[in-house]
Enzyme design. Structure first.
Site, short mmCIF file in Angstrom:
data_model
loop_
_atom_site.label_atom_id
_atom_site.label_comp_id
_atom_site.label_asym_id
_atom_site.label_seq_id
_atom_site.Cartn_x
_atom_site.Cartn_y
_atom_site.Cartn_z
N ASP A 120 0.85 -1.19 0.00
CA ASP A 120 0.00 0.00 0.00
C ASP A 120 0.89 1.24 0.00
OD1 ASP A 120 -1.90 1.99 0.30
OD2 ASP A 120 -3.10 0.84 1.72
N ARG A 140 -0.31 4.35 -0.90
CA ARG A 140 -1.17 5.53 -1.04
C ARG A 140 -0.82 6.61 -0.03
NH1 ARG A 140 -6.90 2.51 -1.01
NH2 ARG A 140 -5.78 1.33 0.58
#
Ligand SMILES: [Zn+2]
Length: 223
Positions: free
Chosen positions: A144, A146
Site C-alpha cells: 500500500d 497511497r
C-alpha cells in the site's frame, strides 16, 4: 506575474496557506445521484490533477466524506475483481441522500498506489492463485503506497475540519488524522460480496485490517 483566479474569484493563496495543492476551478456537475459541484485541484508537488465532488453545503464539522482511491477497472468498467465501483456509487448516493457531503476522488491511487499497469499485473498473478498482498510483493511493489496528504489539503481548502468518514479501512482514518483532519466517526461502506471478489475481500479483512463484518454472513458464495 499573473495569479490564477478561480471561478469563485478568490486567489488560491487566500484560501489556504498550503498552496502546493491549488484550487483551479469549480463547476456544477449534475449526476444520476444528484447535483454536485466538481472542485478541480492541481497538486504541484506530484503533478496530479485531483477532483472533489461536493453536494450541498457541508459546513466544517462532521462532514460525510469519502476518500475514493481511483480504480479504472472498478469505477469505469464495472469490474467485480474489487468492490470499488459499487463503493463509489454508494458513497455518491449516500452523500446526495444526506443532503450534503464530499467525495474526494484520488488520482494516483490505482492498485493501492502501484499504478494501473502494476495493478493489472497483480491481478494476473491473483488469477493464478496469489492473494492481493502476495501479488504486489511478488512484483517487488509495495502492498500500500497511497498517500492521503493531498486529500487532507483538499478538505482543508473546502473548509472541512472534521469528517464522518465512509470507509472500512482504519489506515485512511489514521492518515487523515495525521494530516490534521479530525475523524468524528467511521461510517461503514459495506458492499455485498460476489463470487468474483469474496477472496479479495477476505484478504483485505485478514491481511489489511479492513472492517468487513458482513463477510461473516457469507460462508460460501455460489453462482
Ligand atoms: Zn478496485
Amino acid at each position: 506575474m499573473t495569479e490564477k483566479v478561480g471561478v469563485l474569484g478568490k486567489k488560491a493563496s487566500q484560501r489556504s496557506q498550503r498552496t502546493d495543492v491549488e484550487r483551479v476551478v469549480v463547476t456544477p456537475l449534475p449526476t444520476v445521484y444528484g447535483e454536485f459541484r466538481a472542485y478541480g485541484y492541481l497538486d504541484h508537488e506530484r503533478g496530479d490533477e485531483q477532483v472533489a465532488l461536493v453536494h450541498g453545503e457541508p459546513g466544517a464539522e462532521g462532514v460525510l466524506t469519502r476518500l475514493h482511491s481511483e480504480c479504472l477497472t472498478g469505477d469505469a468498467f464495472g469490474s467485480e475483481h474489487c468492490e470499488c465501483g459499487a463503493q463509489l456509487a454508494t458513497a455518491l448516493r449516500q452523500v446526495a441522500d444526506a443532503g450534503s457531503g464530499v467525495v474526494v476522488y484520488l488520482r494516483g491511487h490505482e492498485g493501492r498506489g502501484i499504478g494501473l499497469l502494476g495493478k493489472l499485473r497483480a491481478m494476473a498473478l491473483q488469477a493464478e492463485g496469489l492473494d492481493t498482498v502476495e501479488a504486489n510483493l511478488a512484483l517487488g511493489l509495495p502492498v500500500d503506497a497511497r498517500d492521503y496528504g493531498v486529500a487532507a489539503r483538499i478538505l482543508d481548502d473546502l473548509g472541512v475540519r472534521s469528517v464522518r468518514l465512509m470507509s472500512n479501512n482504519p489506515r485512511k482514518r489514521e492518515a487523515l488524522v495525521r494530516h490534521g483532519i479530525q475523524v468524528a466517526e467511521q461510517v461503514p461502506l459495506l458492499i455485498p460480496p460476489c463470487e468474483s471478489n469474496i477472496t479479495y475481500l477476505r484478504t483485505k479483512r485478514e491481511r489489511l485490517d479492513h472492517h468487513l463484518p458482513h463477510l461473516d454472513a457469507v460462508a460460501h458464495v455460489s453462482s
